[in-house]
Design an enzyme around this catalytic site. Structure first.
Site, PDB file in Angstrom:
ATOM      1  N   CYS A 432     -19.268  42.608  19.810  1.00  0.00           N
ATOM      2  CA  CYS A 432     -18.041  42.917  19.159  1.00  0.00           C
ATOM      3  C   CYS A 432     -18.218  43.219  17.726  1.00  0.00           C
ATOM      4  O   CYS A 432     -17.048  44.050  17.244  1.00  0.00           O
ATOM      5  CB  CYS A 432     -17.406  41.505  19.178  1.00  0.00           C
ATOM      6  N   HIS A 478     -16.505  35.908  17.213  1.00  0.00           N
ATOM      7  CA  HIS A 478     -16.235  37.197  17.304  1.00  0.00           C
ATOM      8  C   HIS A 478     -15.516  37.943  16.197  1.00  0.00           C
ATOM      9  O   HIS A 478     -15.436  37.496  15.128  1.00  0.00           O
ATOM     10  CB  HIS A 478     -14.796  36.857  18.293  1.00  0.00           C
ATOM     11  N   ASP A 494      -7.853  44.206  19.060  1.00  0.00           N
ATOM     12  CA  ASP A 494      -9.035  43.399  19.439  1.00  0.00           C
ATOM     13  C   ASP A 494      -9.669  44.607  20.378  1.00  0.00           C
ATOM     14  O   ASP A 494      -9.586  44.714  22.002  1.00  0.00           O
ATOM     15  CB  ASP A 494      -9.126  42.066  20.153  1.00  0.00           C
TER      16      ASP A 494
END
Length: 684
Positions: A432, A478, A494
């Site tokens: 991520c 994250h 995202d």
């Protein structure tokens, strides 16, 4: 190789002094074991080496080393402590010295006075384990150590004969149970004077998976951390996992390899003016967070929380301009607070003066001579977008991630100078942080203001206690992006969801590989390991909620429930004193009633009958002392055991039936003491 039965046989035939010494050394080793991870290696080796040496001397019956040996070892330990800590004071150096002193004191274990010093050093060393961890596992281990030390202490006060360790352990357990109500009363009502109450704050530094910096491409393989970052309990029905974005540091500055927050991670630097145009809509999420110690000032809340979290009295929090809540000092203890969040929100459209925002240059900056191919790709996307619409550019980048063969991986390898170029055009893989960084670089190159937000996303619900568990590292930690769009302000994007949709919403949770035992359990029963883990974490959470997080405010809440309108620490003292006085009076009343109800002489005679039955001698319920004496004489036991028992039984008879003029009758207290010192026979 020595078998277990033969080892037990050898231990059973050791002299009492050697047996008791080995037991005490084993208890000390157990108490020291949790300290090994926090002590210098030389300290652990020296301590356990000394314990082993002392055990060998006890088994072989060798004399203890002379004083010069102890002086030399102590001086060497002092020098090593100074070399390791550069001081002989402070917590770490102090614990090191206490451990060494405890181990060395066992080499002076000659008299009961030395044993008492070892016992109380052991109790103190046991407490120091809580400097490093206050977990349920540590508490359970130290409870075992406490019972072991109490057993050794009881055994040391039974100097005559060879009482079994089982009997001493039983007596120690009864003493611990008798003291448990007092311990509970002290825990519940003893005033907690914050911030003096609790463990040293540096015991929990740096346990969070978050940081105020993000260095891209420096990790070849991401190690998953199953440690818990926070637990959440929702009021009512929990929201979908896809809405669980716990906001942490916002990173805006980029030097080509590392992202950093604009103001650092200090309270005053981060807590600038809050956004003046935060708008929320819909029903709020109300929930309670139990935040693990991190050594950082970040108070994690779900996006977006317009009102301050409900914190204990000595805490204060401020909202940053990046919509993050920070506390006035680092979170170095378990912290519980309530919060209220609105998943539907907007902010950042206007500047601090309320006018349309124009100060966007900080979120468009890119370092020169970095990622030239990504910047060329950004210009291409911008040219292809209708009217160079920023929202169209964002959607084009997300389509590229979803359809361009990009993959989510925990083993991306170490990146070179141009991290975004390698992701977009070469490796096409990352976790991520790589994806968010490359996406923000692309957006800035295309003229869309963008930044990175770090925090936690998702979590899993524990079916045992109903709490949501959020873990460190990439299990739940994250990184995502925010882009600024005219008319909308800062909008969450995202990009990881475009590469791996299952990562968002936690339909596919990342897990650390199981160990040998866990892997075997998982192979045997796929659900057994999950149930065991959920049960253990629920027990840990209960320990956190009801023990570690039992604060002064909760004490006052308890007093309010008892009828105190405005409770204070003086009221706590009064309640505690009243409970202790009531317990003392109750104990005295029970002892008086018990002594009046039961004849103490008959009780002592009954205990003698029980001991004789355990030795295999028939002792009828109504046999008097003289009859018991005859049965002992006819039992065939060695004279060294038979004669003291016969004398004691006759003394017991005289105490009851001899006329006062006869004189010389032993008192009941003397007979009780002699009863414990007698060497009672054992059944073969």
């Amino acid at each position: 190789m020595l078998s277990l039965p033969s080892a037990r046989g050898r231990l059973a035939h050791l002299p009492r002094e050697a047996r008791d010494t080995l037991f005490l050394l084993a208890v000390i080793g157990w108490v020291l074991l949790p300290q090994v991870a926090h002590l210098p290696a030389w300290c652990s080796l020296l301590a356990f080496g000394v314990l082993f040496w002392r055990g060998v001397l006890a088994v072989r019956g060798r004399p203890l080393p002379g004083r010069w040996w102890l002086v030399a070892l102590l001086l060497a330990a002092l020098a090593a402590t100074w070399a390791s800590h550069r001081t002989l004071l402070g917590r770490e150096a102090g614990v090191t010295l206490v451990v060494i002193l405890l181990a060395l004191k066992t080499l002076e274990l000659r008299a009961r006075r030395d044993a008492l010093v070892v016992f109380f050093l052991g109790f103190f060393t046991m407490l120091t384990s809580f400097f490093h961890s206050q977990s349920l596992a540590t508490a359970a281990a130290m409870l075992v150590g406490l019972l072991g030390l109490l057993t050794a202490l009881v055994n040391a006060h039974r100097p005559v004969g060879q009482p079994s360790l089982r009997e001493s352990a039983w007596l120690a357990g009864r003493m611990a149970l008798a003291g448990a109500p007092v311990m509970v009363a002290l825990f519940v009502f003893f005033p907690r004077f914050a911030p003096l109450w609790g463990m040293p704050s540096d015991a929990f530094t740096g346990r969070s998976g978050l940081s105020s910096t993000l260095r891209v491409g420096s990790v070849a393989e991401l190690a998953l951390d199953e440690g818990i970052a926070l637990r959440v309990r929702f009021d009512g029905t929990p929201p979908p996992r896809s809405q669980l974005y716990f906001r942490g540091p916002v990173l805006s500055r980029f030097d080509g390899r590392e992202w950093t927050a604009r103001g650092g991670d200090g309270f005053e630097a981060m807590a600038g003016p809050p956004p003046g145009d935060l708008r929320v809509a819909g029903e709020p999420l109300r929930y309670e967070v139990t935040l693990e110690p991190s050594g950082r000032p970040w108070l994690l809340a779900i996006d977006a929380a317009p009102r301050p979290p409900e914190l204990p009295e000595r805490w204060r929090a401020r909202l940053t301009g990046d919509l993050q809540w920070v506390s006035a000092h680092p979170v170095t203890e378990l912290l519980r607070y309530r919060a209220e969040s609105y998943p539907a929100f907007s902010y950042g459209q206007a500047g601090r003066d309320g006018r349309p925002r124009r100060d966007l240059g900080a979120w468009l900056q890119l370092p020169p001579d970095f990622n030239p191919r990504t910047q060329a790709l950004a210009r291409q996307l911008r040219a292809q977008a209708p009217d160079e619409d920023p929202e169209a550019i964002v959607q084009a980048a997300l389509r590229r991630l979803a359809q361009g063969g990009y993959a989510y991986t925990l083993e991306p390898g170490v990146a070179g100078r141009h991290t975004a170029d390698e992701f977009w055009l070469d490796a096409k893989a990352g976790f991520c942080e790589h994806i968010a960084s490359a996406f923000v670089v692309l957006m800035r190159g295309a003229g869309v203001p963008a930044r990175i937000v770090t925090g936690f996303q998702g979590g899993e619900m524990n079916g045992v206690d109903g709490y949501w568990t959020v873990r460190n590292a990439d299990a739940d930690a994250h990184a995502w992006a925010e882009v600024w769009l005219a008319g909308r302000g800062w909008v969450r994007v995202d990009p990881t969801g475009a590469v791996m949709p299952g990562r968002i919403g936690q339909f596919q949770r990342l897990r650390a590989p199981p160990g040998l035992v866990a892997g075997a359990l998982g192979t045997f029963s796929p659900t057994l390991l999950a149930r065991l883990r959920a049960t253990w974490e629920a027990a840990n959470n209960g320990w956190n909620q009801w023990v570690l997080n039992y604060t002064q405010s909760r004490q006052f809440d308890l007093l309010r429930g008892l009828g105190f309108a405005q409770p204070s620490w003086e009221d706590l003292g009064k309640v505690l004193a009243g409970l202790l006085a009531a317990a003392a009076l109750g104990g005295a009343a029970w002892a008086r009633w018990d002594s009046a109800r039961h004849d103490p002489w008959l009780r002592l005679l009954q205990r003698a009958r029980q001991r004789l039955r355990q030795a295999g001698i028939d002792a009828p319920p109504h046999a008097p002392p003289r009859e018991l004496m005859r049965r002992v004489a006819a039992s065939g036991m060695p004279a060294a055991l038979r004669q003291p028992l016969a004398d004691w039984l006759l003394a017991l008879e005289r105490q009851r039936y001899a006329p006062p003029a006869a004189g010389g009758a032993a008192t009941l207290a003397t007979l009780r003491r002699d009863f414990h010192q007698l060497q009672w026979p054992r059944a073969a």
